[in-house]
Design a protein around this motif. Sequence first.
Motif, PDB file in Angstrom:
ATOM      1  N   PRO A   1       5.105  10.369  -1.099  1.00  0.00           N
ATOM      2  CA  PRO A   1       4.331  10.027   0.096  1.00  0.00           C
ATOM      3  C   PRO A   1       2.819  10.179  -0.063  1.00  0.00           C
ATOM      4  CG  PRO A   1       5.348  12.162   0.357  1.00  0.00           C
ATOM      5  CD  PRO A   1       5.864  11.597  -0.944  1.00  0.00           C
ATOM      6  N   THR A   2       2.363  10.870  -1.090  1.00  0.00           N
ATOM      7  CA  THR A   2       0.927  11.097  -1.250  1.00  0.00           C
ATOM      8  C   THR A   2       0.527  10.931  -2.704  1.00  0.00           C
ATOM      9  OG1 THR A   2       1.284  13.454  -1.588  1.00  0.00           O
ATOM     10  CG2 THR A   2       0.818  12.746   0.667  1.00  0.00           C
ATOM     11  N   GLY A   3      -0.756  11.048  -2.944  1.00  0.00           N
ATOM     12  CA  GLY A   3      -1.259  10.953  -4.313  1.00  0.00           C
ATOM     13  C   GLY A   3      -1.171   9.532  -4.820  1.00  0.00           C
TER      14      GLY A   3
ATOM     15  N   ARG B   1       9.468   8.378  -7.133  1.00  0.00           N
ATOM     16  CA  ARG B   1      10.046   9.716  -7.144  1.00  0.00           C
ATOM     17  C   ARG B   1      11.514   9.654  -7.547  1.00  0.00           C
ATOM     18  NH1 ARG B   1      11.815  12.784  -1.804  1.00  0.00           N
ATOM     19  NH2 ARG B   1      13.689  11.709  -2.426  1.00  0.00           N
ATOM     20  N   GLU B   2      12.172   8.576  -7.106  1.00  0.00           N
ATOM     21  CA  GLU B   2      13.613   8.465  -7.319  1.00  0.00           C
ATOM     22  C   GLU B   2      14.034   7.013  -7.164  1.00  0.00           C
ATOM     23  OE1 GLU B   2      17.650  10.617  -5.527  1.00  0.00           O
ATOM     24  OE2 GLU B   2      15.732  10.926  -4.549  1.00  0.00           O
ATOM     25  N   ILE B   3      15.133   6.650  -7.799  1.00  0.00           N
ATOM     26  CA  ILE B   3      15.741   5.330  -7.628  1.00  0.00           C
ATOM     27  C   ILE B   3      17.181   5.565  -7.190  1.00  0.00           C
ATOM     28  CG2 ILE B   3      16.458   3.214  -8.784  1.00  0.00           C
ATOM     29  CD1 ILE B   3      14.095   3.679 -10.731  1.00  0.00           C
TER      30      ILE B   3
ATOM     31  N   ALA C   1       0.841  -1.198   0.000  1.00  0.00           N
ATOM     32  CA  ALA C   1       0.000   0.000   0.000  1.00  0.00           C
ATOM     33  C   ALA C   1       0.874   1.245   0.000  1.00  0.00           C
ATOM     34  CB  ALA C   1      -0.900   0.007   1.225  1.00  0.00           C
ATOM     35  N   ASP C   2       0.384   2.280  -0.651  1.00  0.00           N
ATOM     36  CA  ASP C   2       1.013   3.607  -0.626  1.00  0.00           C
ATOM     37  C   ASP C   2       2.441   3.635  -1.167  1.00  0.00           C
ATOM     38  OD1 ASP C   2      -1.320   4.622   0.514  1.00  0.00           O
ATOM     39  OD2 ASP C   2      -0.621   4.182   2.532  1.00  0.00           O
ATOM     40  N   MET C   3       2.710   2.829  -2.186  1.00  0.00           N
ATOM     41  CA  MET C   3       4.022   2.878  -2.831  1.00  0.00           C
ATOM     42  C   MET C   3       3.945   2.193  -4.185  1.00  0.00           C
ATOM     43  SD  MET C   3       6.357  -0.083  -0.989  1.00  0.00           S
ATOM     44  CE  MET C   3       6.140   0.549   0.646  1.00  0.00           C
ATOM     45  N   THR C   4       4.900   2.503  -5.033  1.00  0.00           N
ATOM     46  CA  THR C   4       5.102   1.767  -6.275  1.00  0.00           C
ATOM     47  C   THR C   4       6.214   0.774  -5.979  1.00  0.00           C
ATOM     48  OG1 THR C   4       4.394   3.625  -7.630  1.00  0.00           O
ATOM     49  CG2 THR C   4       5.765   1.955  -8.700  1.00  0.00           C
TER      50      THR C   4
END
Length: 122
Positions: free
Chosen positions: A38-40, A45-47, A22-25
């Motif tokens: 953290p949202t949406g 965002r970054e690797i 949940a709440d992540m790729t």
Amino acid sequence: MSLEARKMLNKTVSCISGEFIADMTPCATNGGYGLSHPTGSASLREIVSRWQDYGDHHGGVTHHFVTPEKIHFDGGWMSDSFKTQWSFTADRLTGRAKLVIEKGEDREGQYEYVCSRVKQKF
């Protein structure tokens, strides 16, 4: 699981999916860390390639690595410190795998799976 099957942020990543995420790729490079917003949509965002590189991150973190014997993913949330929420490890030789959902998380416990094992090449 999909191994090195997608391109994100101009890098080839492996991903895992499941109701325990949940709440992540949940995608990362082999040996690296995928940092999610953290949202949406909680997209990547970054690797980064080292755990030291996400010390100031706030959001989901997915780690992944592959060895000749196993495939591993783990994920959690980074705020002031990193808190692992789940890990999944598959044995490439036997096909046996284990999902561990940490204590205090929804559906906590250990779950066994049988995956397709790698085909021998000789």
